[in-house]
Design an enzyme around this catalytic site. Structure first.
Site, PDB file in Angstrom:
ATOM      1  N   LYS A  81       3.248  68.941  76.660  1.00 46.45           N
ATOM      2  CA  LYS A  81       2.866  67.701  76.027  1.00 46.45           C
ATOM      3  C   LYS A  81       3.990  67.491  74.824  1.00 46.45           C
ATOM      4  O   LYS A  81       4.556  68.183  74.463  1.00 46.45           O
ATOM      5  CB  LYS A  81       1.487  67.735  75.214  1.00 46.45           C
ATOM      6  N   ASP A 102      -4.564  72.960  71.111  1.00 45.96           N
ATOM      7  CA  ASP A 102      -4.046  72.246  72.018  1.00 45.96           C
ATOM      8  C   ASP A 102      -5.099  72.177  73.487  1.00 45.96           C
ATOM      9  O   ASP A 102      -4.597  71.269  74.300  1.00 45.96           O
ATOM     10  CB  ASP A 102      -2.410  72.485  72.282  1.00 45.96           C
TER      11      ASP A 102
END
Length: 284
Positions: A10, A136
Site C-alpha cells: 500500500k 494497517d
C-alpha cells in the site's frame, strides 16, 4: 489442498496525525491505496499441529516475530483449530519500508486460512482480527482505496484514484515506525494535509488534484533522521514525477506519473540513488 493469496503493497496518498490518544496510539487520518507490487503467500495443511513458515528472503524472521505467523496463531487460538499449517512467503515488497508488507502478509494469511480451514469468518470479523495484529492489517484485508481513521483501523471505502504509474524507491535504510511516531508532536505540525480535499480529487478523478493534495506529516520527522529521504524526493521531482511523497513512516518514496514515456527516465535515474526501485501501476 493449497491456497494462494496475493499480498499487495500500500501507499499513503495522505497521512495526518491529529493527536495522541489515551491508549498511547495516535489518532490519524490516512487515505491509502494499493499498488501492483505484491508478496505471494502459499498455504497448505500439515499433519503436525504447528505453524511452519519459510521464505526465499533471508532477511525476515520466520517465527513469532513474523506477522503472518502471528496471524496463523491468532486464527488457531480464536477458532480452536487443532491442525497445522505450512506457509511460504514469496517476498517482493521491501521490508521496513512504509509499504505495509508485513501487514499485507498477515491479511493474506487470515484470508487464506479462512478458506483452507473452511471457518466461514466474515470480512468484518477478519478486519477485527486484523486490528489485533496491526493498524494497517484491516485495510490490507479489504484492499482498494480507503480513508482510515482512529489508529488506522476504522475504514471508509473510497473509489480508486485515477489510474497512473507509480515509481517506488527505497533507500538502503530501515526506519522504525515506533520511533517516528514517538517523535511526532501533533501540536507542532505546521501544515496538515486535507483528507477532504484528497477525497474530492479522487471522487472527481482528478490526477492533478491527487498530486496537489499529497501530504504526510511523518515526512519531516523521518527526513530529520534520514536526510537521504528528502534528497530522494527532490531527485524524483527533478526527473519528472508529477507528484512525490514518502509512504507511511518511510523510508520509501513514491512518484505518481501520468505518462508512461516518463517512467524509464525516472526509474533509471533513481537506480543511481538506490537499488530497490520499482515501476508499477495502481491496483484498481
Amino acid at each position: 489442498m493449497k491456497i494462494y493469496e496475493k499480498a499487495p503493497a500500500k501507499i499513503n496518498l495522505m497521512l495526518d496525525v491529529l493527536h495522541k490518544r489515551s491508549d498511547g496510539y495516535h489518532e490519524v487520518e490516512m487515505i491509502m491505496t494499493m499498488v501492483d507490487l505484491a508478496d505471494r503467500i502459499e498455504m497448505s495443511e500439515i499433519k503436525r499441529d504447528t505453524i511452519m513458515i519459510s521464505s526465499q528472503a533471508g532477511y525476515i524472521p520466520l517465527d513469532e516475530k513474523n506477522l503472518a505467523f502471528q496471524a496463523a496463531k491468532l486464527v488457531k487460538e480464536r477458532y480452536d483449530v487443532k491442525k497445522g499449517v505450512y506457509i511460504h512467503l514469496d517476498k517482493k515488497i521491501p521490508v521496513a519500508a512504509g509499504l505495509a508488507g508485513g501487514s499485507s502478509d498477515a491479511a493474506a494469511t487470515l484470508r487464506g486460512l479462512n478458506k483452507l480451514w473452511g471457518l466461514g469468518i466474515s470480512d468484518e470479523e477478519l478486519r477485527l482480527l486484523g486490528a489485533e495484529l496491526g493498524s494497517d492489517v484491516p485495510f490490507c484485508i479489504t484492499g482498494g482505496t480507503a480513508l482510515a481513521t482512529g489508529r488506522g483501523e476504522q475504514l471508509h471505502q473510497l473509489p480508486n484514484p485515477p489510474q497512473c504509474w507509480v515509481v517506488l524507491a527505497k533507500p538502503p535504510i530501515n526506519v522504525s515506525t515506533a520511533e517516528v511516531y514517538g517523535r511526532v508532536r501533533s501540536d507542532q505540525i505546521q501544515k496538515h494535509p486535507s483528507a477532504k480535499r484528497m477525497e474530492d480529487a479522487i471522487r472527481n478523478q482528478s490526477f492533478a488534484g491527487v498530486c496537489k493534495e499529497l501530504g504526510n506529516v511523518l515526512e519531516d520527522v523521518t527526513v530529520k533522521l534520514h536526510p537521504e529521504v528528502g534528497q530522494l524526493k527532490e531527485a524524483m521531482l527533478k526527473l519528472g514525477a508529477d507528484g512525490v511523497l514518502m509512504s507511511g513512516s518511510g523510508p520509501t518514496v513514491f512518484g505518481l506519473v501520468s505518462k508512461e514515456s516518463k517512467v524509464p527516465r525516472i526509474y533509471n535515474g533513481l537506480r543511481g540513488f538506490c537499488k530497490e526501485v520499482y515501476a508499477v501501476r495502481l491496483l484498481t
